[in-house]
Design an enzyme around this catalytic site. Sequence first.
Site, PDB file in Angstrom:
ATOM      1  N   LYS A 283       0.847  -1.197   0.000  1.00  0.00           N
ATOM      2  CA  LYS A 283       0.000   0.000   0.000  1.00  0.00           C
ATOM      3  C   LYS A 283       0.880   1.244   0.000  1.00  0.00           C
ATOM      4  O   LYS A 283       2.005   1.203   0.488  1.00  0.00           O
ATOM      5  CB  LYS A 283      -0.856   0.022   1.275  1.00  0.00           C
ATOM      6  CG  LYS A 283      -1.939  -1.028   1.345  1.00  0.00           C
ATOM      7  CD  LYS A 283      -2.763  -0.881   2.617  1.00  0.00           C
ATOM      8  CE  LYS A 283      -3.838  -1.937   2.705  1.00  0.00           C
ATOM      9  NZ  LYS A 283      -4.877  -1.820   1.653  1.00  0.00           N
ATOM     10  N   ARG A 357      -9.720 -11.982   2.188  1.00  0.00           N
ATOM     11  CA  ARG A 357     -10.536 -13.055   1.614  1.00  0.00           C
ATOM     12  C   ARG A 357      -9.809 -14.394   1.658  1.00  0.00           C
ATOM     13  O   ARG A 357     -10.442 -15.442   1.734  1.00  0.00           O
ATOM     14  CB  ARG A 357     -10.969 -12.666   0.190  1.00  0.00           C
ATOM     15  CG  ARG A 357      -9.853 -12.496  -0.779  1.00  0.00           C
ATOM     16  CD  ARG A 357     -10.246 -11.725  -2.037  1.00  0.00           C
ATOM     17  NE  ARG A 357     -10.378 -10.292  -1.790  1.00  0.00           N
ATOM     18  CZ  ARG A 357     -10.721  -9.397  -2.715  1.00  0.00           C
ATOM     19  NH1 ARG A 357     -10.983  -9.792  -3.959  1.00  0.00           N
ATOM     20  NH2 ARG A 357     -10.807  -8.115  -2.415  1.00  0.00           N
TER      21      ARG A 357
END
Length: 508
Positions: A283, A357
């Site tokens: 990020k 996920r």
Amino acid sequence: MPEPLQIEFAPLTAAPVGTVVLLAGQDLALGSVARGFDERAKGALRKAAGAADFMGKAKTAIEILAPAGLDTQRLLLVGTGRAPKETDRLLLGGYAFAQINARKGDSATLVADPADAGEVSADTFAADLAFGALLRSYAFRKYQTRKPTEDGAEAEVRDGLRKIIIQCPKPDAAAKAFASRKAIADGMFLARDLVNEPANVLGPVEFAERMRDLARAGIEVEILDEDQLEALKMNALLAVGRGSERPSRVVVLQWHGAKSKRAKTLCFVGKGVCFDTGGISMKPAAGMEDMKGDMGGAACVAGLMLALATRKAAVNAVGLIGLTENMPSGSAQRPGDIVTSMSGQTIEVLNTDAEGRLLLADVLWYAQERFKPRFIVDLATLTGAILVALGKEYAGLFSNDDRLAAELAAAGEATGEKVWRMPMAKAYDKLIDSKNADMKNIGGRHAGSITAAHFLQRFIKDTPWAHLDVAGTAMDSTRNEINPSWGSGWGVRLLDRLVADNYEKQEK
Ligand code: BES
Ligand code: MN
Ligand code: ZN
């Protein structure tokens, strides 16, 4: 650590202690004022209200110092607005707390006269005001040892208001009604604490170890270490933690409160990424500190389990928490890696920042294999895209079951922790098909929250399931009258209500 706010209930006839707080409706009937005060005192209050243009609206208050004819130094008149509903009552309690706390004094007496209660009983009214005040009193001040005063000198952090006495017609009944709310507040405070805690202090192991405390509430606590996760073949979850020095964990929290032996377990699953750098698909630096809150789903599950156990909810519930840290390093997973999940399905990891996920894939599968639950609700700070779609007002709701979705929506309206159902469809599901494996972990530029939900659904068999994307609500939350905290504890009230309203009565 500051002591938590003390809350007591007393009869309306008791002599008030500290700041006196009276409520006034929009008609300025001064319900509480009508009782117990003589004409001279009432007249003085009405005059003060008139002089200040105080109309009894919600989120307004006036302070009256040394009021004539009353034995108190300080009186606050707080507006209730028109016919306060459940969430309004909580907000009112929170607002009253803030008004008192902003002024001098460590104790206060709030008069909860039934004349101001609107549609509910005086007991519910008093308990809701107390609940709101308690939620507002939360502060995460663990690391603020000193605080500069106006003249630049340092002073101890002030504790402010320590005790509120709520006067109402039936103090014992109000205290009883408050007990279950206090249990929920305990759960929310645990969730807030966990989310606010920085990641150097709270890694996967530390989070898991903190869960051992829940045994005191009667919860069965089990911690699975990496050897056990390896043996269970939770390779997708383990892949997320590969880049971190800190090992991954899964925590299993069980509450056995159902009357019937046959009662199926309600299952709650939380994403607990203690810090999300993105991994090799790293990020950008700006705002990355917020990713200490990427365990907001896990924190909510912990808080919910504490709430259910503390108020001895008549259900069997299990909370499953997947804990990892997503870091870049020589041992981190790479874009393009293919992992085999516990379900046997293979996943091509095209972006290591879509890590939540992966972890949930294995925990969801494990939940169904082991518990055959009545339903699963998972909570995850899963996608930035849900913030684009819904902002911070609603969490995204995705479900394969209309009834569960409707129950969640109703609980959301009742508690003010609102959810908005998002679509799911085959065409979205296709977007995560992969050429090299059974699926890939990203779906392309569009509909990011929906493709994430479809990824999760590929690990759901035929269990009723709902996924809450809480990236917008669990952390960096909108502050309001009952939430002064960066980590909101969002979801504890919602899911406690889901359980209370739909699953605690006899078999349906
Ligand atoms: N933890 C983030 C999602 C997030 C973003 C939570 C902002 C709270 C605030 C999640 O792991 C993530 O990085 N998701 C990616 C998915 C993408 C790579 C498909 C995202 O949202 O950008
Ligand atoms: Mn991520
Ligand atoms: Zn994440």
